[in-house]
Each structure stands twice: as C-alpha cells, then as structure tokens.
Write an enzyme that holds these catalytic residues in place. Structure first.
Site, PDB file in Angstrom:
ATOM      1  CG  ASP A 136      -6.309  -2.843  -4.342  1.00 47.74           C
ATOM      2  OD1 ASP A 136      -7.093  -1.942  -4.011  1.00 47.74           O
ATOM      3  OD2 ASP A 136      -5.109  -2.860  -4.016  1.00 47.74           O
TER       4      ASP A 136
ATOM      5  NE  ARG B  79      -9.796   2.328   9.826  1.00 50.77           N
ATOM      6  CZ  ARG B  79      -8.541   2.007   9.564  1.00 50.77           C
ATOM      7  NH1 ARG B  79      -7.752   2.886   8.986  1.00 50.77           N
ATOM      8  NH2 ARG B  79      -8.067   0.820   9.867  1.00 50.77           N
TER       9      ARG B  79
ATOM     10  CB  SER C 199      -0.946  -0.039   1.207  1.00 46.32           C
ATOM     11  OG  SER C 199      -1.879   1.009   1.157  1.00 46.32           O
TER      12      SER C 199
ATOM     13  CG  HIS D 238      -5.635  -1.654  -0.570  1.00 47.42           C
ATOM     14  ND1 HIS D 238      -4.670  -1.549  -1.544  1.00 47.42           N
ATOM     15  CD2 HIS D 238      -5.157  -0.954   0.501  1.00 47.42           C
ATOM     16  CE1 HIS D 238      -3.660  -0.817  -1.103  1.00 47.42           C
ATOM     17  NE2 HIS D 238      -3.934  -0.451   0.135  1.00 47.42           N
ATOM     18  CG  ASP D 239      -7.766  -4.470   4.234  1.00 45.32           C
ATOM     19  OD1 ASP D 239      -6.947  -3.550   4.057  1.00 45.32           O
ATOM     20  OD2 ASP D 239      -8.708  -4.402   5.041  1.00 45.32           O
TER      21      ASP D 239
END
Length: 530
Positions: free
Chosen positions: A474, A311, A242, A511-512
């Site tokens: 992603d 968040r 990232s 993405h994680d």
C-alpha cells in the site's frame, strides 16, 4: 467561395476533431494574409479549396511531419457537447449521483460541525443486513471509503453486488447469522446522504460550495444519530477500511462507552503528507476545470474532465507497482501503431478507462469536501483540544439557531479567509537527529516510540479490543501507519491489540487489498470478531 464566407464558416462552433480550425481572429483586409492550419484530410481539402477560391489567399505550406491526433481530447470535447445538448433537450445522459434504493434516516435536529458550520437538518442513506437481536447488542457499523455508497452488499431492494459483497453474509467475515450490519453513505457524500448537491432548506437552492467544511468526526456524529434512532446504544464493533478505518477509530475516541470493538484496515490515526499531497492534486485538477464554476455547475455541464483526471491520480495510489509490473509491464495497447501523446501504454489505457468510467458517477463537490475531511483527520490530543475549543465557542451559535434567532454566517471566522503566503516555501536543512519515516528505523517501526500527543489522543481506546491491519504494498496508507496505530494503542495500556501486516508475498494489490483479499483480510476480520 469568398474569403469572408470561409472565415465565417470557420468561426462556427466545432466539436468534431477532424474539422478545420482557423487561427485568424478577424476577416482579412484586401492586403492581409489568411493562414489556414490543416488538421486532417478534411481540413486539407478545405485548405486547397480556399487556395483556389481567391488570388489573395496565402496558405501555410505542408509541414515536414503530419500533426498528431488527440482522441483523448476529442472524447472530452464530445462528452461536453453531448452533456450540453442533453441539458438543452432535457434528455440524454445526466449525472444522477445515486446508488439504487436504500433506507433513509432524517434528523430534524441541527448538527454543529467541528469547524463552525451548521446543518439545519440532514439525511443519512443507509442499508442493513442480518437481524438486530432483542437486546440490540449485535450491531456492527461498517464505515465506507471516500467514494463508496451505503450499498456494501446486495439487498432485495437493490440486488446489484455491493462493494464488500463477498465479506458480508451467512458465514462470511461480517456474519449476518450473528450480526446486524449497518452501512451508511457519509454526510458530504452524494449517494442519498446530505451533501453539497443537496437542497439548503434556508433558500431552496443546492448548497454547492456553500456547504460547510466537514471532518471525519462530523460524519461519525451523524452516523450515531442514526444509531440513536434505531435504539442501538452500544455497537458490537466499529469496522472500516481506508477512510472507513479512520472513522472506526474516530467512533471509538468520540464514543468509547458505545463501541465494544474496533477494526481499522489500511487506515491511519492522522493524515500524513503524502496522502494529503495526492488528494490536493486531485482537488486542484478538478477545480481548474472551467466547468467546475466555483462549485455552481449543477445547472450546467459538470466538470467531467477534471473528475476524470482526479480519478486517474487516485487510481495510481490505490494499486501497487509490483501488481502493475505483472499486469501491464511496458506493453503498449497496439505495438503496430506509432506512439501517441494520448493513452498508448496499457497502463495508460487502464487509467484512462478508470477515469472515464467514474467521472459522471460521483458528485465533484462531494469529492472536494470528503477528501478535505480526510486531510484534516488527526486524533492527536493537541488537535482534539483545538477542535473542542472551536466547538465550545460555536455552541452559542447552535443554541441561537435552535431558538430561531438566525445565525451570522461570518461569525467566529466561518468564512474562509485563507490567503497564500507572501514568501514561497523554502527548503530548510533538517537536524541530523530527525528520524526516518520509512517504517524500518523511524515512525511506525516495530520498536519505535509512538508520539506522546497521539498516545494521549487515543487514550479513550485503552480498554477497547482492536484489530489493525496493514498491507506492505500500500503506497497511499503505508503499512508503517498501521504499525503506528497498533503501537500507540499498546502504549495507552491496551492489552488487546491484534496487528496484522500482509507482506507483498501475500498481496500485491496495494491499497485496494481490502476490497479484494477475502482470504487474508476477511479471514483476519472473522477471527477477530469471533
């Protein structure tokens, strides 16, 4: 009870969601009408009592439908109230912005930042695993994502699992039997490294938004000051995911003679509009929180509401649509209850929990500065030339600071003087030959030609072996951006580029994935490092 007493009582500060709220701004005159808006059973009883207490009181009739309740807003108000009370009583939940025990490196030499700011000195929080060999050639610098601390793996001093716990250790992808692994909290952060919440030595006050604008390259230069202090001249590898994947490339471009290998996972060589737009919205909702107070909130209530929303927006970009279809679908948290405007669907409750859990764990100003540094990231040659010119123009300012002559903070355009354009942006018709950017027939496609500007910018990496890994699911750093890195590196003449792309059949975690997929992500890293 008199009308004046009713109004006076209603004007007292109220935080509980079920208590009466009165919309009348001033006490009524003898002929005026007092409107009381029922909000719950408690307020309705108060409303009825007010009707009986005076012949002059006229109340609004009951609505056709009951008013909705808003527990999500009640929770925000309740948190603000508890934070306010804790600060008055010097007890209770206070944001700490810490991650446990770590090592510290203090640089007493000033650091000139890319956009002209100066840090008189700075601290780097770091942790390390494994043993540095005799010739100090087995060090791996592990770069973090936006909000991560240096705690990538458990230590004796801090036994809590780290954010890459399963990837570091004996026989793991970052094998501590072979390598000495170092992870830092970036400058601008809040987990021990110098950032906006740190004390400015010039005036003894927190920097807040007097902290200078940062870049990825500034963070990397600070990290290499740490390496210098450890006597590490050359890295075995620069590894990151990232934002860390951006830093790993920047490290190789800035210090090609000191980086022997590069691993860039779910990163990019320059930030693109979608990710910039998402980080912009996060910063905006945070800055619109009244508690943000232009960044000077440290002695008051932190902007926890804005942080929670920021968040939640970020979490939307971290995971994938396919995973959420399987995990949540269209299921509601409690189908037996009527719909609500507050979190109702399972996906909504998941996002709400993610924001609530995090909103007091990270310094809001750090989120602003570090995310902006991500937006500014561009390894293209044109951008590098512009930044190098700015650094050259400010070199005299750094020398003056070292000589104790002081610095004019308004010199060289340091003060932000950005103004919005007089005319709003208008859509313009694009030329027919503009390439698509979907990763199939445009930028990042397997056979696409990388931009010459980026090829020139990555030329320092022409002889550096590189692993570039992307994930098809992603949406924040789409897989075509990693293809762009790999193709650009090959175009520089680099013949040792390993490109891995995980399709949706291999990972739905978006993405994680870099945090979760030990087999595919960890396996590729282990094979590449050898």
């Amino acid at each position: 009870m008199s009308i004046r007493r009713i109004v006076a009582a209603a004007r007292q500060p109220i935080h509980h969601s079920s208590v009466l709220r009165i919309s009348t701004p001033q006490p009524p005159k003898p002929s005026s009408l007092l409107f009381i808006r029922p909000k719950s059973s408690t307020s309705r009883r108060f409303h009825q009592h007010a009707t009986r207490s005076s012949q002059q009181t006229v109340v609004t009739p009951e609505s056709t439908n009951p008013a909705l309740s808003f527990p999500c807003l009640d929770a925000v108000e309740s948190r603000s109230a508890s934070l306010s009370q804790s600060r008055r009583s010097l007890s209770g939940p206070e944001p700490s912005y810490t991650s446990g025990k770590h090592l510290d490196f203090r640089s007493r030499e000033p650091l000139l930042l890319d956009w002209g700011g100066i840090l008189p000195d700075f601290n780097i929080a770091y942790e390390a695993w494994g043993t540095l060999n005799k010739d100090r050639s087995n060090a791996i610098l592990l770069h973090t994502g936006l909000s991560a601390s240096s705690h990538a793996h458990s230590t004796e001093a801090n036994p809590q699992p780290g954010w890459w716990e399963k990837f570091i250790g004996s026989g793991k992808p970052l094998d501590t039997d072979k390598y000495f692994v170092i992870c830092t909290n970036v400058i601008g952060g809040c987990y021990g490294s110098t950032g906006p919440s740190s004390i400015d030595p010039a005036n003894g006050e927190r920097y807040a938004t007097r902290f200078p604008i940062l870049t990825m390259e500034d963070m990397v230069r600070a990290q290499f000051r740490l390496l210098d202090s450890l006597g590490i001249d050359t890295l075995y590898a620069s590894v990151g995911s990232s934002m860390g994947g951006m830093q790993s490339l920047a490290a190789g471009v800035l210090f090609p003679e000191r980086v022997r290998r590069i691993v860039s996972i779910s990163g990019c060589a320059r930030s693109h509009p979608y990710s910039i737009a998402m980080r912009h919205t996060q910063r905006q909702v945070l800055m619109m929180d009244p508690n943000w107070a232009r960044g000077f909130y440290y002695d008051g209530i932190p902007p926890h509401g804005g942080m929670k929303l920021a968040r939640e927006i970020a979490t939307v970009t971290y995971r994938s649509g396919p995973e959420w279809e399987q995990r949540f679908g269209r299921r509601r948290a409690d189908p037996s209850r009527p719909p609500a405007l507050c979190p109702d669907f399972l996906i909504e409750t998941y996002l709400d929990h993610a924001g609530e859990k995090w909103c007091l764990e990270y310094d809001p100003n750090s989120l602003l500065y570090v995310s902006k540094a991500m937006d500014l990231f561009d390894l293209g040659q044109e951008h590098r030339n512009r930044i190098n010119k700015v650094r050259q123009e400010n070199s005299g300012k750094l020398q003056a600071f070292k000589e104790g002559k002081g610095v004019d903070s308004t010199a060289n355009g340091d003060v932000c003087n950005l103004t919005l354009p007089d005319q709003p942006y208008e859509e313009k018709e694009q030329p027919a030959d503009v390439a698509a950017v979907d990763g199939k027939d445009g930028v990042g496609a397997p056979d696409s030609e990388p931009p010459p500007d980026l090829v020139a910018g990555l030329k320092p990496l022409a002889n550096t072996p590189a692993l570039v890994l992307g994930v098809a699911s992603d949406i924040l750093f789409p897989a075509w951006q990693q293809r762009e890195i790999a193709n650009t590196l090959k175009r520089t003449g680099n013949r040792n580029v390993t490109h891995v792309e995980l399709g949706e059949e291999m990972s739905l975690f978006g993405h994680d994935t870099f945090l979760l997929d030990l087999e595919n992500v960890g396996g590729a890293v282990k094979r590449f490092l050898g």
